[in-house]
Design a protein around this motif. Sequence first.
Motif, PDB file in Angstrom:
ATOM      1  N   ASP A   1       2.136  -9.135   5.956  1.00 42.73           N
ATOM      2  CA  ASP A   1       1.656  -8.225   6.989  1.00 42.73           C
ATOM      3  C   ASP A   1       1.698  -8.832   8.389  1.00 42.73           C
ATOM      4  OD1 ASP A   1       0.801  -5.846   7.989  1.00 42.73           O
ATOM      5  OD2 ASP A   1      -1.310  -6.148   7.485  1.00 42.73           O
ATOM      6  N   PHE A   2       2.914  -9.043   8.877  1.00 43.04           N
ATOM      7  CA  PHE A   2       3.124  -9.534  10.228  1.00 43.04           C
ATOM      8  C   PHE A   2       3.449  -8.349  11.137  1.00 43.04           C
ATOM      9  CE2 PHE A   2       3.914 -13.527   7.991  1.00 43.04           C
ATOM     10  CZ  PHE A   2       3.292 -14.440   8.838  1.00 43.04           C
TER      11      PHE A   2
ATOM     12  N   SER B   1       3.170   2.683   2.693  1.00 42.20           N
ATOM     13  CA  SER B   1       2.493   3.039   3.949  1.00 42.20           C
ATOM     14  C   SER B   1       2.173   1.822   4.802  1.00 42.20           C
ATOM     15  CB  SER B   1       1.204   3.811   3.636  1.00 42.20           C
ATOM     16  OG  SER B   1       0.331   3.011   2.869  1.00 42.20           O
ATOM     17  N   GLY B   2       2.760   0.692   4.459  1.00 44.71           N
ATOM     18  CA  GLY B   2       2.517  -0.530   5.227  1.00 44.71           C
ATOM     19  C   GLY B   2       3.124  -1.713   4.516  1.00 44.71           C
ATOM     20  N   ASN B   3       2.772  -2.879   4.972  1.00 43.06           N
ATOM     21  CA  ASN B   3       3.257  -4.117   4.368  1.00 43.06           C
ATOM     22  C   ASN B   3       2.268  -4.618   3.325  1.00 43.06           C
ATOM     23  OD1 ASN B   3       5.471  -4.217   6.154  1.00 43.06           O
ATOM     24  ND2 ASN B   3       4.215  -5.208   7.715  1.00 43.06           N
TER      25      ASN B   3
ATOM     26  N   PRO C   1       0.841  -1.204   0.000  1.00 43.96           N
ATOM     27  CA  PRO C   1       0.000   0.000   0.000  1.00 43.96           C
ATOM     28  C   PRO C   1       0.877   1.255   0.000  1.00 43.96           C
ATOM     29  CG  PRO C   1      -0.021  -1.031   2.166  1.00 43.96           C
ATOM     30  CD  PRO C   1       0.750  -1.944   1.262  1.00 43.96           C
ATOM     31  N   VAL C   2       0.380   2.288  -0.661  1.00 44.66           N
ATOM     32  CA  VAL C   2       1.121   3.549  -0.723  1.00 44.66           C
ATOM     33  C   VAL C   2       0.212   4.704  -0.316  1.00 44.66           C
ATOM     34  CG1 VAL C   2       2.758   2.776  -2.494  1.00 44.66           C
ATOM     35  CG2 VAL C   2       0.597   3.805  -3.194  1.00 44.66           C
ATOM     36  N   ASP C   3       0.851   5.776   0.166  1.00 43.37           N
ATOM     37  CA  ASP C   3       0.096   6.967   0.545  1.00 43.37           C
ATOM     38  C   ASP C   3      -0.133   7.842  -0.692  1.00 43.37           C
ATOM     39  OD1 ASP C   3       2.480   8.381   0.074  1.00 43.37           O
ATOM     40  OD2 ASP C   3       2.978   8.513   2.207  1.00 43.37           O
TER      41      ASP C   3
END
Length: 184
Positions: free
Chosen positions: A178-179, A171-173, A163-165
């Motif tokens: 997504d740990f 902006s995340g995994n 994900p991107v801003d």
Amino acid sequence: MVWKYGDIQLKAGKSWTDKDGTKHPNNWMIWSNEDKKGFGLTWEDDVDTIFDSTFYWAKDVERKLADVNVVDEDGKAVIDPITDKQMVQLGLKSIWVAKTKKTANSLLASSDWYVTRKAEANTAIPSDISTYRTAVRTASKTIEDKINACSKLADFMKLFDVPVDSDGNPSGNSPITDFPDEVN
């Protein structure tokens, strides 16, 4: 980037035959570029041959999401001589569920001693460690569920999108990684 003879893509270490029937040796790659061009070879920056081996066996040959029983050219089951069972080619779902479990196991390994200490000496596990371990197991299950919910390769590939801003910065995994962050 490939050498071609007409429409035929040549492979290093493989001989090739030209339109006059002349067979050229398998060491043709050592020829100078001028010699190659003299024999009618052309160099192409072929971006169409680029593919992501995570999702494709070759250009336009998708990997299967589900496991596939291996059969020979006659359609008969190929039997593993060691297990005496039909061989199975693992699909992307099985491969990535196993990778997810391995990642979770690796993340939990550094705090396993707390669990052992609790079992052997009844010493409490610190709450931040307990919370982290629960978060890892929950994340693993969530990732596995997302993997198993995919019915098309395009859906599966989206699990790798980070994900991107609004500025295009991460902006995340990605959903498949997504740990939670490790605790010290």
